[in-house]
Structure formats: C-alpha cells, structure tokens
Write a protein that holds these residues in place. Structure first.
Motif, PDB file in Angstrom:
ATOM      1  N   UNK A  20       0.821  -1.212   0.000  1.00 52.01           N
ATOM      2  CA  UNK A  20       0.000   0.000   0.000  1.00 52.01           C
ATOM      3  C   UNK A  20       0.854   1.261   0.000  1.00 52.01           C
ATOM      4  N   UNK A  21       2.169   1.095  -0.220  1.00 51.48           N
ATOM      5  CA  UNK A  21       3.106   2.216  -0.230  1.00 51.48           C
ATOM      6  C   UNK A  21       2.739   3.187  -1.344  1.00 51.48           C
ATOM      7  N   UNK A  22       2.707   4.491  -1.016  1.00 48.60           N
ATOM      8  CA  UNK A  22       2.361   5.487  -2.038  1.00 48.60           C
ATOM      9  C   UNK A  22       3.584   6.097  -2.703  1.00 48.60           C
ATOM     10  N   UNK A  23       4.800   5.649  -2.319  1.00 46.66           N
ATOM     11  CA  UNK A  23       6.013   6.156  -2.933  1.00 46.66           C
ATOM     12  C   UNK A  23       6.430   7.527  -2.434  1.00 46.66           C
ATOM     13  N   UNK A  24       5.697   8.068  -1.458  1.00 48.79           N
ATOM     14  CA  UNK A  24       5.990   9.406  -0.936  1.00 48.79           C
ATOM     15  C   UNK A  24       6.204   9.371   0.576  1.00 48.79           C
ATOM     16  N   UNK A  25       6.579   8.217   1.086  1.00 48.54           N
ATOM     17  CA  UNK A  25       6.805   8.103   2.520  1.00 48.54           C
ATOM     18  C   UNK A  25       5.553   7.785   3.317  1.00 48.54           C
ATOM     19  N   UNK A  26       4.485   7.431   2.652  1.00 49.53           N
ATOM     20  CA  UNK A  26       3.233   7.099   3.336  1.00 49.53           C
ATOM     21  C   UNK A  26       2.547   5.928   2.668  1.00 49.53           C
ATOM     22  N   UNK A  27       1.296   5.747   3.034  1.00 46.96           N
ATOM     23  CA  UNK A  27       0.544   4.608   2.524  1.00 46.96           C
ATOM     24  C   UNK A  27      -0.832   5.058   2.038  1.00 46.96           C
ATOM     25  N   UNK A  28      -1.330   4.373   1.031  1.00 51.51           N
ATOM     26  CA  UNK A  28      -2.692   4.590   0.554  1.00 51.51           C
ATOM     27  C   UNK A  28      -3.624   3.606   1.244  1.00 51.51           C
ATOM     28  N   UNK A  29      -4.819   4.053   1.538  1.00 49.03           N
ATOM     29  CA  UNK A  29      -5.867   3.141   1.982  1.00 49.03           C
ATOM     30  C   UNK A  29      -6.652   2.734   0.743  1.00 49.03           C
TER      31      UNK A  29
END
Length: 169
Positions: A20-29
C-alpha cells in the motif's frame, strides 16, 4: 522514495504494508472485498504456525488476518460470523502497531481493516449529449441556468466547457 520492502515483495507470499506504499513516505488506503478465509501453514523466523488468511479480490497475494483485524471486521459488519464479511467492501490501510518481535515500545507498519464507515463516493454526473447541448446553451443564455450550476450537475467535455466559457465573456 519507495518502501524498501517493495524491492523484495515479489518474494513475499502475503500482502504487507509495502503493498500500500504510495512512494511518498506514506501509505494509501484501499477499498477491498474479501473473497474467502482459509487456514494454512506460515513459516517464519519464529517457526511454523497455522495462520488464518484472507483472499482479497484486489490482490494476487493473500493477507494474514490476525485477532485485531477480526475484531475490526466483526465491529464493522456487526457480526461475529466471518461468512458475513465475504464480498462486502471495507477499507484496508496501514497503522503503527507494537512489534511482536521487537523490544518495549518498538512499532511496525501493520495492515489494518478500518472499522470506520466507507468513504462516500459521489455519484457520476450524467453527461450532456451533442443533441441536447444546444438546449443547455440556450438555458444559460436566457438566464434559466448558470454555467456554474451546469458544471456542478453535468459531466461536460472539454469542448463543451470551452463553449460555455465563451458565453460568459
């Protein structure tokens, strides 16, 4: 920069936070649908264990479902019967959780089902076909409809928006 685990995810047999990694240091739900539950052996550094898995429609790999996630599913669906969860949408996200192998206060990124209501999705706006668009232009010119109201209520093509913007000039 992407989660380093994504580099090795092809070797992982189960879904993890890195999926679920968004590639910007966070995660997508994401909204997921459970197709089925099953039990299978899981081999890790801690040895062999039997785990409960969920097959999610949106992923090729399975997800290990722990007690925390089952409690959230039962809360969200207001049922203790896991067959009531099959085929229904629920949000899957990532949260910090205590590391089962770590020391005091150690945290890891963990997959978690959300017990919050699903986000409300706006229904798609109906388009205006080429046959009825001249009527919409006439309504705007007569003052019966505003361009803003038409944009709010209808799905318009770029060409239609351009024509409407020219009327306001």
């Amino acid at each position: 920069m992407a989660n380093w685990r994504t580099r090795f995810a092809k070797d992982e047999k189960t879904i993890g936070s890195w999926d679920l990694d968004n590639g910007k240091g966070g995660y997508n739900s994401v909204i997921v649908h459970i197709e089925r539950f099953f039990e299978a052996e899981f081999v890790s550094q801690m040895g062999k264990e039997t785990k409960t898995y969920a097959k999610l429609r949106e992923f090729k790999k399975e997800m290990i479902v722990n007690k925390t996630n089952f409690k959230r599913l039962s809360q969200f669906f207001e049922s203790m019967d896991d067959s009531d969860y099959i085929g229904k949408p629920i949000v899957l996200g990532v949260e910090k959780a205590p590391d089962p192998q770590g020391g005091k206060g150690a945290k890891v990124d963990a997959l978690r089902f959300s017990s919050r209501p699903l986000p409300v999705q706006q229904p798609a706006k109906p388009p205006i076909d080429d046959e009825n668009f001249p009527k919409a232009i006439a309504s705007v010119k007569s003052g019966a409809m505003t361009v803003e109201k038409l944009k709010e209520t209808r799905s318009l093509t770029a060409d239609q928006i351009k024509q409407l913007d020219e009327i306001q000039k």
